[in-house]
Design a protein around this motif. Structure first.
Motif, PDB file in Angstrom:
ATOM      1  N   GLY A  98     -15.830 -60.425  25.312  1.00 46.46           N
ATOM      2  CA  GLY A  98     -16.223 -60.555  24.108  1.00 46.46           C
ATOM      3  C   GLY A  98     -16.756 -59.352  23.524  1.00 46.46           C
ATOM      4  N   GLU A  99     -17.327 -59.557  22.419  1.00 46.82           N
ATOM      5  CA  GLU A  99     -17.887 -57.985  21.645  1.00 46.82           C
ATOM      6  C   GLU A  99     -18.921 -57.359  22.348  1.00 46.82           C
ATOM      7  OE1 GLU A  99     -18.174 -56.596  16.965  1.00 46.82           O
ATOM      8  OE2 GLU A  99     -19.418 -58.722  17.540  1.00 46.82           O
ATOM      9  N   ARG A 100     -20.024 -58.397  22.849  1.00 47.59           N
ATOM     10  CA  ARG A 100     -21.034 -57.603  23.352  1.00 47.59           C
ATOM     11  C   ARG A 100     -20.565 -57.030  24.634  1.00 47.59           C
ATOM     12  NH1 ARG A 100     -24.591 -61.641  25.938  1.00 47.59           N
ATOM     13  NH2 ARG A 100     -24.046 -60.735  27.770  1.00 47.59           N
ATOM     14  N   SER A 102     -17.677 -55.649  25.517  1.00 50.23           N
ATOM     15  CA  SER A 102     -16.927 -54.450  25.128  1.00 50.23           C
ATOM     16  C   SER A 102     -18.048 -53.278  24.596  1.00 50.23           C
ATOM     17  CB  SER A 102     -15.991 -54.552  24.130  1.00 50.23           C
ATOM     18  OG  SER A 102     -16.416 -54.876  22.673  1.00 50.23           O
ATOM     19  N   HIS A 103     -18.947 -53.642  23.983  1.00 47.56           N
ATOM     20  CA  HIS A 103     -20.148 -52.598  23.489  1.00 47.56           C
ATOM     21  C   HIS A 103     -20.867 -52.032  25.219  1.00 47.56           C
ATOM     22  CE1 HIS A 103     -20.573 -54.325  19.399  1.00 47.56           C
ATOM     23  NE2 HIS A 103     -19.384 -53.669  19.600  1.00 47.56           N
ATOM     24  N   ARG A 132     -20.830 -48.069  18.833  1.00 44.44           N
ATOM     25  CA  ARG A 132     -20.895 -49.003  19.665  1.00 44.44           C
ATOM     26  C   ARG A 132     -19.239 -49.270  20.205  1.00 44.44           C
ATOM     27  NH1 ARG A 132     -24.718 -53.876  18.625  1.00 44.44           N
ATOM     28  NH2 ARG A 132     -23.067 -54.520  17.065  1.00 44.44           N
ATOM     29  N   GLU A 133     -18.432 -48.977  19.138  1.00 42.47           N
ATOM     30  CA  GLU A 133     -17.051 -49.452  19.427  1.00 42.47           C
ATOM     31  C   GLU A 133     -16.020 -48.408  19.482  1.00 42.47           C
ATOM     32  OE1 GLU A 133     -16.565 -51.717  15.501  1.00 42.47           O
ATOM     33  OE2 GLU A 133     -17.629 -53.193  16.358  1.00 42.47           O
ATOM     34  N   LEU A 146     -12.714 -53.049  22.446  1.00 39.56           N
ATOM     35  CA  LEU A 146     -12.250 -54.114  21.638  1.00 39.56           C
ATOM     36  C   LEU A 146     -12.859 -55.584  22.372  1.00 39.56           C
ATOM     37  CD1 LEU A 146      -8.800 -52.833  21.125  1.00 39.56           C
ATOM     38  CD2 LEU A 146     -10.851 -52.760  19.683  1.00 39.56           C
ATOM     39  N   PRO A 147     -13.193 -56.679  21.662  1.00 43.30           N
ATOM     40  CA  PRO A 147     -13.300 -57.751  22.202  1.00 43.30           C
ATOM     41  C   PRO A 147     -11.753 -58.495  22.383  1.00 43.30           C
ATOM     42  CG  PRO A 147     -13.844 -58.047  19.962  1.00 43.30           C
ATOM     43  CD  PRO A 147     -13.351 -56.741  20.111  1.00 43.30           C
ATOM     44  N   THR A 149      -9.275 -60.767  21.940  1.00 44.37           N
ATOM     45  CA  THR A 149      -8.467 -61.674  20.867  1.00 44.37           C
ATOM     46  C   THR A 149      -6.806 -61.828  21.041  1.00 44.37           C
ATOM     47  OG1 THR A 149      -8.165 -59.857  19.222  1.00 44.37           O
ATOM     48  CG2 THR A 149     -10.165 -61.043  19.117  1.00 44.37           C
ATOM     49  N   ALA A 152      -5.537 -58.234  20.042  1.00 43.55           N
ATOM     50  CA  ALA A 152      -6.491 -57.168  20.437  1.00 43.55           C
ATOM     51  C   ALA A 152      -5.603 -56.004  20.950  1.00 43.55           C
ATOM     52  CB  ALA A 152      -7.540 -57.504  21.628  1.00 43.55           C
TER      53      ALA A 152
END
Length: 183
Positions: A98-100, A102-103, A132-133, A146-147, A149, A152
């Motif tokens: 997920g995005e969090r 990956s951060h 953060r990315e 990257l989250p 997907t 991705a």
């Protein structure tokens, strides 16, 4: 005599820095990792860490089952940082569930970076994103978080791709086949 011994010590340290830039194994003695409630501590070279490092040196594609909470993500965060800094024009992809997540992965790479000796810190590129990315270095290397997907990583030409917690990626197969041609 003291100045002579100091010069020898400096030469030895410079040699260690040069080796750290060429080899992840030699980079690890300079790595400090974040430990919740403790702070930044030197990475411990447990037998499984030695095994992972050996695999990273020899295997092009690697999947590894693991126990929880053994620091594997932290080791891979250090590996991503080493690649991003010392492999010419590296493009390191971290694809997390997920995005969090990956951060958090990239945050570990950044924490390790901030606690390296200055001689092992390739300067960050002020003209490229550093957030953060993404982490961007003056030598052209990048780490992208990257989250997971279905696409991705599509369109990238990665040097390495790390699927953190791959068992929990909803789109692992689609993402893998999107990235594989670039690898």
């Amino acid at each position: 005599m003291t100045a002579y011994l100091e010069d020898i010590q400096k030469e030895k340290l410079l040699t260690k820095y040069a080796m750290a830039q060429r080899s992840f194994r030699h980079f690890l003695p300079f790595v400090k990792v974040p430990v919740s409630g403790v702070g930044m501590v030197p990475i411990e070279m447990w037998p499984y860490v030695e095994e992972v490092v050996a695999d990273l040196e020899t295997d092009r594609l690697m999947a590894r089952p693991k126990s929880r909470k053994i620091g594997f993500t932290t080791i891979l965060s250090a590996y991503a940082l080493w690649n991003g800094q010392f492999i010419p024009l590296a493009q390191v992809l971290d694809i997390s569930k997920g995005e969090r997540d990956s951060h958090i992965f990239l945050g570990k790479s950044k924490a390790i970076y901030l606690h390296l000796p200055p001689e092992l810190q390739i300067p960050l590129d002020p003209n490229e994103p550093n957030n953060r990315e993404q982490m961007s270095f003056l030598n052209g290397g990048k780490i992208l978080a990257l989250p997971s997907t279905a696409d991705a990583g599509r369109g990238f030409d990665p040097t390495i791709c790390i699927y953190d917690e791959a068992d929990f990626h909803e789109f692992l197969e689609e993402s893998y086949f999107a990235i594989k041609p670039g690898l």
